[in-house]
Design a protein around this motif. Structure first.
Motif, PDB file in Angstrom:
ATOM      1  N   ARG A   1       6.923   3.919   6.054  1.00  0.00           N
ATOM      2  CA  ARG A   1       8.198   4.567   6.525  1.00  0.00           C
ATOM      3  C   ARG A   1       7.948   5.763   7.183  1.00  0.00           C
ATOM      4  NH1 ARG A   1       6.576   8.533   4.525  1.00  0.00           N
ATOM      5  NH2 ARG A   1       7.410   9.719   2.777  1.00  0.00           N
TER       6      ARG A   1
ATOM      7  N   THR B   1      -1.660  -1.222  -2.325  1.00  0.00           N
ATOM      8  CA  THR B   1      -0.858  -0.155  -2.772  1.00  0.00           C
ATOM      9  C   THR B   1       0.034  -1.018  -4.054  1.00  0.00           C
ATOM     10  OG1 THR B   1      -0.898   0.872  -0.592  1.00  0.00           O
ATOM     11  CG2 THR B   1       1.010   1.517  -2.229  1.00  0.00           C
TER      12      THR B   1
ATOM     13  N   GLY C   1      13.415  -0.588  -2.665  1.00  0.00           N
ATOM     14  CA  GLY C   1      12.477  -0.713  -1.535  1.00  0.00           C
ATOM     15  C   GLY C   1      11.750  -2.042  -1.330  1.00  0.00           C
TER      16      GLY C   1
ATOM     17  N   GLY D   1       9.473  -3.606   0.804  1.00  0.00           N
ATOM     18  CA  GLY D   1       8.446  -3.594   2.016  1.00  0.00           C
ATOM     19  C   GLY D   1       7.236  -3.899   1.298  1.00  0.00           C
TER      20      GLY D   1
ATOM     21  N   ALA E   1       4.793  -1.997  -0.055  1.00  0.00           N
ATOM     22  CA  ALA E   1       4.599  -1.528  -1.535  1.00  0.00           C
ATOM     23  C   ALA E   1       5.443  -1.961  -2.613  1.00  0.00           C
ATOM     24  CB  ALA E   1       4.650   0.142  -1.518  1.00  0.00           C
ATOM     25  N   GLY E   2       6.712  -2.012  -2.152  1.00  0.00           N
ATOM     26  CA  GLY E   2       7.824  -2.577  -3.126  1.00  0.00           C
ATOM     27  C   GLY E   2       7.650  -4.207  -3.368  1.00  0.00           C
TER      28      GLY E   2
ATOM     29  N   SER F   1      15.871  -3.927  -4.120  1.00  0.00           N
ATOM     30  CA  SER F   1      16.947  -3.710  -3.069  1.00  0.00           C
ATOM     31  C   SER F   1      16.076  -3.103  -1.692  1.00  0.00           C
ATOM     32  CB  SER F   1      17.622  -2.321  -3.452  1.00  0.00           C
ATOM     33  OG  SER F   1      16.467  -1.182  -3.366  1.00  0.00           O
TER      34      SER F   1
ATOM     35  N   ASN G   1      21.862   0.940  -3.840  1.00  0.00           N
ATOM     36  CA  ASN G   1      20.837   1.679  -4.094  1.00  0.00           C
ATOM     37  C   ASN G   1      20.840   2.663  -5.088  1.00  0.00           C
ATOM     38  OD1 ASN G   1      17.850   1.019  -2.656  1.00  0.00           O
ATOM     39  ND2 ASN G   1      19.339   0.632  -1.144  1.00  0.00           N
TER      40      ASN G   1
ATOM     41  N   ALA H   1      10.010   2.474  -4.527  1.00  0.00           N
ATOM     42  CA  ALA H   1       9.248   2.198  -3.412  1.00  0.00           C
ATOM     43  C   ALA H   1       9.560   2.116  -1.779  1.00  0.00           C
ATOM     44  CB  ALA H   1       8.477   0.874  -3.725  1.00  0.00           C
ATOM     45  N   ALA H   2      10.488   3.172  -1.514  1.00  0.00           N
ATOM     46  CA  ALA H   2      11.119   3.191  -0.066  1.00  0.00           C
ATOM     47  C   ALA H   2      10.898   4.561   0.369  1.00  0.00           C
ATOM     48  CB  ALA H   2      12.606   2.925  -0.330  1.00  0.00           C
ATOM     49  N   ILE H   3      11.849   5.550   0.149  1.00  0.00           N
ATOM     50  CA  ILE H   3      11.705   6.914   0.695  1.00  0.00           C
ATOM     51  C   ILE H   3      11.352   7.888  -0.183  1.00  0.00           C
ATOM     52  CG2 ILE H   3      12.805   5.960   2.830  1.00  0.00           C
ATOM     53  CD1 ILE H   3      15.551   7.289   1.527  1.00  0.00           C
TER      54      ILE H   3
ATOM     55  N   ALA I   1       6.443   5.203  -3.669  1.00  0.00           N
ATOM     56  CA  ALA I   1       6.943   5.748  -2.386  1.00  0.00           C
ATOM     57  C   ALA I   1       6.129   7.181  -2.846  1.00  0.00           C
ATOM     58  CB  ALA I   1       8.051   5.923  -2.193  1.00  0.00           C
ATOM     59  N   ASN I   2       6.005   7.926  -1.555  1.00  0.00           N
ATOM     60  CA  ASN I   2       5.612   9.277  -1.421  1.00  0.00           C
ATOM     61  C   ASN I   2       6.669  10.356  -1.784  1.00  0.00           C
ATOM     62  OD1 ASN I   2       2.689   9.278  -1.112  1.00  0.00           O
ATOM     63  ND2 ASN I   2       3.003   8.675   0.757  1.00  0.00           N
TER      64      ASN I   2
ATOM     65  N   ASN J   1       0.271   5.396  -5.961  1.00  0.00           N
ATOM     66  CA  ASN J   1       0.178   4.810  -4.648  1.00  0.00           C
ATOM     67  C   ASN J   1      -1.288   4.861  -3.955  1.00  0.00           C
ATOM     68  OD1 ASN J   1       0.010   6.983  -3.363  1.00  0.00           O
ATOM     69  ND2 ASN J   1       2.215   6.831  -2.752  1.00  0.00           N
TER      70      ASN J   1
END
Ligand code: NAD
Length: 425
Positions: free
Chosen positions: A3, A195, A223, A225, A227-228, A246, A285, A299-301, A322-323, A348
């Motif tokens: 992201r 990841t 999330g 994507g 990673a999720g 989500s 969310n 695992a999104a933002i 996520a970070n 991660n």
């Protein structure tokens, strides 16, 4: 691939310095050590003129920050984003020093970034930009010096151009100068799952400590994507029940459990998980974060678990794919509630561990198979998770200190030890 960065870059650097300060203090080390660890060893600024398709010349700027090399060559990705700043790149390179040290890799920390919106460039312009960045950097990178990789909005094709430019400039086929390459050029396909699979393995190991196993434990993943999705897929394979997932459009819930692959197919076809018809109901969310589940995987933002919602988070275990999904204030609230948070810096790290396998493979002529790569990743992630859990319980009062404190203490003490052995401290 990941992201877009959101946080103000100066704030990011201040936060990284704060985290370092806390670890240095917890370890009982002095100001001299803090100062020796804080500054990057070198920051290279590169001016990149690109001949655009319309004949004009546009000048871009990029940086590579080489934070610390006590444990080995600098390692970390290169991102392309219009918001990239030198401060951000420095902060991220510092984070890589700790992530690599904690992962037990023979690497220091580095990070690169070019201030550009890659979506506005044609493929030819993107290639010229990538080659131009390496022309400015090639004297400072190399398989035994600094090894870049993909990050936000960079990908295997860009890594291939960069590796080729390095070859053109040096005349030597150094496949190990860069990782995250296409398979034909020495990359590993296992990187795609790395990841998410690593997140699942970390969750499994902590679940064993907390409940004796992960089978039957309920999971919500925010999330869907790279990673999720892979975290959900492998957690499902390990016997956990994925009750909610989500994406940016919203989420879905099913008490009996969702099939991660079916949901992914729907997302690929329609653009979102919310169109998965077998789900019991749609959720937001915000609701997903507050579900009564055993395990929550953001695992999104960044900054999604804050002081506003931390009290309502019911999961007993949070695994940060996520970070930076949990703010410092939220973490304080959660620690008091006894919630275990496996920090991003450990959870991660699968991507960089896979980068290490790719780099090793390049050096031994490509003998490592995809299966072996996955096995190495699993072994390393489970070992590192158990080691951190044990260190946390041995060195700190776990009712007062989050696992994150232990992670940074472990990482910083390794780097300090290496610096002492080298005579740098
Ligand atoms: P991605 O772009 O593949 O997926 C991101 C997902 O998050 C998408 O499904 C998107 O719809 C969803 N999303 C975006 N905004 C959202 C919001 N506000 N609420 C809910 N969902 C939202 O990205 P990724 O590579 O999977 O990365 C996700 C996170 O994991 C990032 O924080 C990234 O830095 C971190 N990470 C990824 C990797 C990796 O190798 N992919 C490695 C380390 C860390």
């Amino acid at each position: 691939m990941s992201r877009a960065p959101q946080k103000d870059s100066r704030l990011l650097l201040v936060e990284e310095e704060k985290i370092l300060r806390r670890a240095v203090d917890l370890l009982g080390l002095g100001d001299d050590v803090y100062e020796a660890l804080r500054l990057p060893e070198r920051v290279i600024q590169v001016k990149i003129p690109v001949r655009m398709d319309d004949g004009s010349v546009k000048v871009f700027v990029g940086w590579r920050s080489q934070h610390n090399s006590a444990l080995g060559p600098y390692k970390g990705g290169i991102r392309y984003h219009p918001g990239v700043t030198m401060e951000e790149v420095i902060a991220l390179s510092m984070m890589m020093t700790w992530k690599n040290a904690l992962a037990g890799l023979p690497y220091g920390g580095g990070k690169g970034g070019v201030r550009v919106d890659p979506h506005k460039l044609s493929p030819r312009e993107l290639e010229q930009l990538s080659r131009g960045f390496i022309r400015g950097l090639y004297k400072y990178i190399g398989p035994d010096h600094d090894i870049p990789a993909p990050d936000v909005y960079t990908n295997p094709q860009i890594m291939a151009w960069m590796m080729d430019e390095y070859y053109r400039l040096t005349g030597i086929h150094h496949f190990g100068v860069i990782t995250g390459k296409p398979k034909l050029l020495g990359g590993l396909e296992t990187r795609i799952i790395a990841t998410g699979f690593g997140v699942a393995v970390a969750a499994r190991e902590v679940a064993k400590k907390m409940w004796g196993g992960i089978e039957g434990r309920t999971v919500a993943v925010q999330g869907y994507g790279n990673a999720g999705y892979y975290a959900a897929k492998f957690l499902h394979e390990m016997g956990a029940v994925i009750v909610a997932v989500s994406d940016s459009r919203g989420g879905i819930y099913s008490s009996k459990g969702l099939d991660p692959d079916e949901v992914k197919q729907v997302k690929n076809k329609t653009g979102s998980v919310i169109y998965y018809e077998k789900a019991e109901r749609k959720i937001t969310n915000e609701e997903l974060l507050e579900l009564d589940v055993d395990i929550l995987v953001p695992a999104a933002i960044e900054d999604v678990i804050t002081q506003e919602n931390a009290d309502k988070v019911k999961a007993k275990l949070i695994v940060e794919a996520a970070n930076g999904p949990t703010t410092a204030e939220a973490e304080e609230i959660l620690v008091k509630k006894g919630t275990v948070i496996v920090p991003d810096i450990l959870a991660n790290a699968g991507g960089v561990i896979m980068s290490h396998v790719e780099w090793m493979n390049n050096r031994i002529g490509g003998l490592i198979t995809e299966e072996q790569a996955k096995d190495i990743l699993e072994e390393k992630m489970s070992h590192n998770t158990r080691a951190l859990w044990d260190y946390w319980h041995r060195e700190l009062d776990t009712s007062k200190h989050p696992m994150r404190d232990a992670a940074y203490m472990m990482a910083v003490s390794k780097v300090v030890e290496a610096m002492k052995l080298r005579g740098l401290l």
